[in-house]
Enzyme design. Sequence first.
Site, PDB file in Angstrom:
ATOM      1  N   ARG A  40      27.113  83.344 -10.765  1.00 40.09           N
ATOM      2  CA  ARG A  40      26.985  84.417  -9.572  1.00 40.09           C
ATOM      3  C   ARG A  40      25.499  84.873  -9.559  1.00 40.09           C
ATOM      4  O   ARG A  40      25.191  85.843  -8.663  1.00 40.09           O
ATOM      5  CB  ARG A  40      27.729  85.406  -9.870  1.00 40.09           C
ATOM      6  CG  ARG A  40      29.095  85.500  -9.041  1.00 40.09           C
ATOM      7  CD  ARG A  40      29.824  86.811  -9.572  1.00 40.09           C
ATOM      8  NE  ARG A  40      30.717  87.208  -8.731  1.00 40.09           N
ATOM      9  CZ  ARG A  40      32.164  87.028  -8.636  1.00 40.09           C
ATOM     10  NH1 ARG A  40      32.580  86.165  -9.600  1.00 40.09           N
ATOM     11  NH2 ARG A  40      33.034  87.501  -7.723  1.00 40.09           N
ATOM     12  N   ARG A  48      46.219  98.262  -5.026  1.00 33.63           N
ATOM     13  CA  ARG A  48      44.931  98.033  -6.117  1.00 33.63           C
ATOM     14  C   ARG A  48      43.976  99.204  -5.850  1.00 33.63           C
ATOM     15  O   ARG A  48      43.204  99.093  -4.856  1.00 33.63           O
ATOM     16  CB  ARG A  48      44.266  96.559  -5.763  1.00 33.63           C
ATOM     17  CG  ARG A  48      45.103  95.515  -6.446  1.00 33.63           C
ATOM     18  CD  ARG A  48      44.643  94.220  -6.102  1.00 33.63           C
ATOM     19  NE  ARG A  48      43.103  93.851  -6.488  1.00 33.63           N
ATOM     20  CZ  ARG A  48      42.743  92.657  -6.778  1.00 33.63           C
ATOM     21  NH1 ARG A  48      43.482  91.631  -6.618  1.00 33.63           N
ATOM     22  NH2 ARG A  48      41.472  92.621  -7.147  1.00 33.63           N
ATOM     23  N   ARG A  52      44.780  94.039   1.694  1.00 35.62           N
ATOM     24  CA  ARG A  52      45.308  93.728   0.267  1.00 35.62           C
ATOM     25  C   ARG A  52      45.350  94.549  -0.666  1.00 35.62           C
ATOM     26  O   ARG A  52      46.284  94.876  -1.267  1.00 35.62           O
ATOM     27  CB  ARG A  52      44.595  92.432  -0.267  1.00 35.62           C
ATOM     28  CG  ARG A  52      45.007  91.745  -1.391  1.00 35.62           C
ATOM     29  CD  ARG A  52      44.444  90.558  -1.863  1.00 35.62           C
ATOM     30  NE  ARG A  52      43.189  91.002  -2.453  1.00 35.62           N
ATOM     31  CZ  ARG A  52      42.152  89.968  -2.959  1.00 35.62           C
ATOM     32  NH1 ARG A  52      42.542  88.708  -2.547  1.00 35.62           N
ATOM     33  NH2 ARG A  52      40.937  90.418  -3.611  1.00 35.62           N
ATOM     34  N   LYS A  94      38.569  81.983  -2.578  1.00 37.31           N
ATOM     35  CA  LYS A  94      37.969  81.131  -3.673  1.00 37.31           C
ATOM     36  C   LYS A  94      39.416  80.621  -4.579  1.00 37.31           C
ATOM     37  O   LYS A  94      39.485  79.718  -4.965  1.00 37.31           O
ATOM     38  CB  LYS A  94      37.064  81.631  -4.587  1.00 37.31           C
ATOM     39  CG  LYS A  94      35.678  81.718  -3.783  1.00 37.31           C
ATOM     40  CD  LYS A  94      34.531  82.012  -4.732  1.00 37.31           C
ATOM     41  CE  LYS A  94      34.622  83.517  -5.428  1.00 37.31           C
ATOM     42  NZ  LYS A  94      34.810  84.478  -4.592  1.00 37.31           N
ATOM     43  N   ARG A 121      30.363  95.192  -3.576  1.00 40.16           N
ATOM     44  CA  ARG A 121      30.725  93.760  -4.200  1.00 40.16           C
ATOM     45  C   ARG A 121      29.983  92.863  -2.951  1.00 40.16           C
ATOM     46  O   ARG A 121      29.615  91.818  -3.198  1.00 40.16           O
ATOM     47  CB  ARG A 121      32.303  93.450  -4.157  1.00 40.16           C
ATOM     48  CG  ARG A 121      32.811  94.040  -5.317  1.00 40.16           C
ATOM     49  CD  ARG A 121      33.953  93.194  -6.005  1.00 40.16           C
ATOM     50  NE  ARG A 121      35.200  93.988  -5.704  1.00 40.16           N
ATOM     51  CZ  ARG A 121      36.347  93.038  -5.457  1.00 40.16           C
ATOM     52  NH1 ARG A 121      36.346  91.760  -5.342  1.00 40.16           N
ATOM     53  NH2 ARG A 121      37.382  93.691  -5.276  1.00 40.16           N
TER      54      ARG A 121
HETATM   55  P1  ADP Z   1      35.711  88.914  -6.343  1.00 41.49           P
HETATM   56  O1  ADP Z   1      35.317  87.681  -5.926  1.00 41.49           O
HETATM   57  O2  ADP Z   1      36.947  89.471  -5.443  1.00 41.49           O
HETATM   58  O3  ADP Z   1      34.804  89.970  -6.398  1.00 41.49           O
HETATM   59  P2  ADP Z   1      36.669  88.014  -9.129  1.00 41.49           P
HETATM   60  O4  ADP Z   1      38.158  87.928  -9.512  1.00 41.49           O
HETATM   61  O5  ADP Z   1      35.931  86.593  -8.783  1.00 41.49           O
HETATM   62  O6  ADP Z   1      36.557  88.928  -7.583  1.00 41.49           O
HETATM   63  O7  ADP Z   1      35.868  88.919 -10.061  1.00 41.49           O
HETATM   64  C1  ADP Z   1      36.272  90.242 -10.182  1.00 41.49           C
HETATM   65  C2  ADP Z   1      35.117  90.959 -10.938  1.00 41.49           C
HETATM   66  O8  ADP Z   1      34.797  90.544 -12.264  1.00 41.49           O
HETATM   67  C3  ADP Z   1      33.446  90.816 -10.122  1.00 41.49           C
HETATM   68  O9  ADP Z   1      33.604  92.286  -9.208  1.00 41.49           O
HETATM   69  C4  ADP Z   1      32.847  91.173 -11.388  1.00 41.49           C
HETATM   70  O10 ADP Z   1      32.676  92.456 -11.668  1.00 41.49           O
HETATM   71  C5  ADP Z   1      33.404  90.535 -12.322  1.00 41.49           C
HETATM   72  N1  ADP Z   1      32.790  89.069 -12.331  1.00 41.49           N
HETATM   73  C6  ADP Z   1      33.446  88.024 -12.151  1.00 41.49           C
HETATM   74  N2  ADP Z   1      32.737  87.027 -12.318  1.00 41.49           N
HETATM   75  C7  ADP Z   1      31.447  87.351 -12.592  1.00 41.49           C
HETATM   76  C8  ADP Z   1      30.167  86.453 -12.594  1.00 41.49           C
HETATM   77  N3  ADP Z   1      30.260  85.344 -12.799  1.00 41.49           N
HETATM   78  N4  ADP Z   1      29.151  87.310 -13.120  1.00 41.49           N
HETATM   79  C9  ADP Z   1      29.192  88.627 -13.298  1.00 41.49           C
HETATM   80  N5  ADP Z   1      30.173  89.546 -12.996  1.00 41.49           N
HETATM   81  C10 ADP Z   1      31.488  88.698 -12.796  1.00 41.49           C
END
Ligand code: ADP
Length: 197
Positions: free
Chosen positions: A84, A129, A123, A9, A140
Amino acid sequence: MLGPPGAGKGTQAVHVSATHGIPAISTGDIFRANIKDETELGLQVKQITSSGGYVPDEITNAIVRDRLAQDDAAQGFLLDGYPRTTGQVEALDEMLGDAGHQLDAVVELTVDTDEVVQRLLARAQEQGRADDTEEVVRERMRLYAEETAPLASRYKERGLLRRVDGMGEVAEVTARIEAALEDVTRSAPSDVPADGR
Ligand code: ADP
């Protein structure tokens, strides 16, 4: 832009944002920046994000509301990683309603989950990381399937959903997204100024 962790994304959001001249807003990036800078918000969400959980809607919605109120988002924007949860969908509808805006499209990047888990683990190893242990990645994915994937059907009912195959070369996926968006703009023009620009 909807899609599981590791679907690409963020990568695609950068392309779409550049092509359409709109900011890509990533809640994940906002949280990471705050954690790095050790802000109050960062301290609040650090534990949650590193265990793979979702930050509470109250916090996330407030952040997006603030971000959308900035000048550069007035002519459009791309959201990456938000909404989300159903609570976030409702909050976003409210924010957009208040501003007199509407969503043009919801792009769902579909991927092979097993392949994506492998991608994320590779990754994590490459970049060292610590937040991407197998356990956290699986959590996740689980949360995505449980809380976020069902949002696609809500957007489908509203005629907004565009499912795009997220597997393959980055450029290939970008082209598929653009094709899906072209169709959206043609069938449902919105916010086009009266002079047709
Ligand atoms: P990924 O898609 O790999 O999980 P992101 O960079 O989109 O990674 O998000 C990293 C973390 O930030 C998520 O695992 C979550 O803990 C938090 N996060 C991001 N966006 C949201 C959201 N819309 N609602 C709740 N938590 C979020």
